[in-house]
Design a protein around this motif. Structure first.
Motif: not given
Ligand SMILES: [Zn+2]
Length: 378
Positions: A211-217, A222-227, A355-359
């Motif tokens: 649940l905390p993870w879903l809240k952060w996402v 908060i987004k993760k990027i792999r430069p 859905g989350l992936y598409k968003l």
């Protein structure tokens, strides 16, 4: 049978070969290659992202969290963040088993680039108890409490300073695509194993709860990027560059900056589970043209080097007698499917994660790996 392009063979879980004898992991690499261009095109994408990230960081102290381990990838990522004109905050999870070289590397790079550090240190008795629990559980995932601790530390640092972006140091061109079935991780799994085998509750390990993870996402976005996906990332050249620029030292192998990771990858996984992560690393280097297939085959034939002092240290710190440790190595093998995890929840919510992936809220790799039901999972 062995892939005609990389060095994956039919012992790799879920491998298939096409008419040309090329494996599905090589084809996956080709797809990622198209999806993540490098060179000028890649750099333009990175600059576009950096602009957005700078805007999100307005009126804040930092723009982006960059996870650091003292390793090659994360050290280079700090340099890259600065080059993209960002104000990074470095975040480190200390599982109390760091190598000295790693600690010095972190200090050297941060000092020279003038970057602040957010550290979370776990209680060493608690960590050792957890480490011991995973060994008793007889599963491959003995180092995942560190991976999870690291992931959560990134989120904690981001939340504390209102940062919206996290940079991760993964590169499929040098690290590869780890086959499903080698290592699985989630927060529920860690809790279950500790409850069953541990002697103390989890208090200081920053576990990643659902649940905390879903809240952060979803709410904090908060987004993760792999430069590193967008640049010509040549490992050997980068190592040399880091050494010249920051006095950074090579510690002798991928993921070896930490002694629990070293023990897992160089002793426990190959000896007990016949898992050798060099297959994934070397295959990636072959696919991206940084190592010849002949060299990879030659190198993989030599056994993984291992420093026996580390084995002694593990036994001593965990309080294992030689007989007890031998019993751990002999105990019948188990998998994450023998314990309670979030995997079934992820599978049930597959549509939701799609859905989350598409968003653009969860990475495609998460959606593909964690919500899919594999054929041996009934
Ligand atoms: Zn292949």
């Amino acid at each position: 049978m062995i892939c005609s392009r990389c060095i994956y063979d039919d012992r790799i879980p879920y491998i298939t070969f096409d008419g040309n004898g090329i494996c599905n992991y090589c084809r996956q690499h080709e797809q990622l290659d198209l999806e993540y261009p490098t060179g000028e095109k890649g750099w333009a994408i990175l600059e576009g992202m950096a602009k957005k990230i700078r805007e999100s960081g307005k009126n804040k102290k930092y723009d982006v969290v960059v996870g650091v381990s003292g390793g090659c990838d994360s050290s280079y990522l700090l340099y890259l963040a600065k080059k993209l004109d960002l104000r990074p905050l470095a975040a480190h999870f200390d599982n109390t088993w760091n190598s000295r070289t790693a600690v010095e590397n972190i200090q050297n790079v941060l000092n020279k680039l003038k970057i602040d550090l957010y550290t979370h240190v776990v209680d060493n008795r608690e960590y050792n108890d957890l480490f011991k629990s995973f060994l008793k559980a007889s599963v491959p995932e003995i180092d995942t409490p560190s991976d999870i601790g690291l992931a959560t530390t990134h989120y904690l640092a981001a939340r504390k300073y209102g940062i919206k972006y996290i940079f991760e140091g993964h590169s499929f061109r040098t690290e590869g695509i780890t086959p499903h079935g080698w290592v699985y991780m989630d927060g529920k799994y860690i809790e279950t194993v500790q409850k069953q085998f541990g002697t103390m509750p989890i208090k200081t390990l920053p576990n990643l709860w659902f649940l905390p993870w879903l809240k952060w996402v979803i709410f904090n976005r908060i987004k993760k990027i792999r430069p590193l996906y967008y640049i010509e990332y040549k490992k050997e050249e980068v190592k040399e560059f880091l050494n010249k620029e920051f006095g950074w030292q090579w510690y002798g192998g991928h993921h070896m900056e930490n002694r629990t990771a070293y023990f897992a990858n160089n002793f426990y996984l190959p000896k007990k589970f016949a898992i050798d992560l060099r297959y994934s690393e070397f295959s990636a280097l072959v696919r991206s043209g940084q190592m010849s297939r002949e060299e990879a085959l030659q190198k993989i034939a030599a056994p993984k080097p291992f420093d026996p002092d580390i084995l002694d240290e593990v036994k001593k710190r965990l309080g294992f007698s030689d007989a007890e440790f031998a019993a751990v190595m002999e105990k019948p093998k188990k998998t994450y499917r023998d314990y309670r995890t979030y995997k079934q929840t992820f599978e049930r919510l597959r549509w939701f994660f799609w859905g989350l992936y598409k968003l653009n809220l969860v990475p495609k790799s998460f959606y593909m790996k964690y919500t899919r039901k594999y054929r041996d999972e009934r």
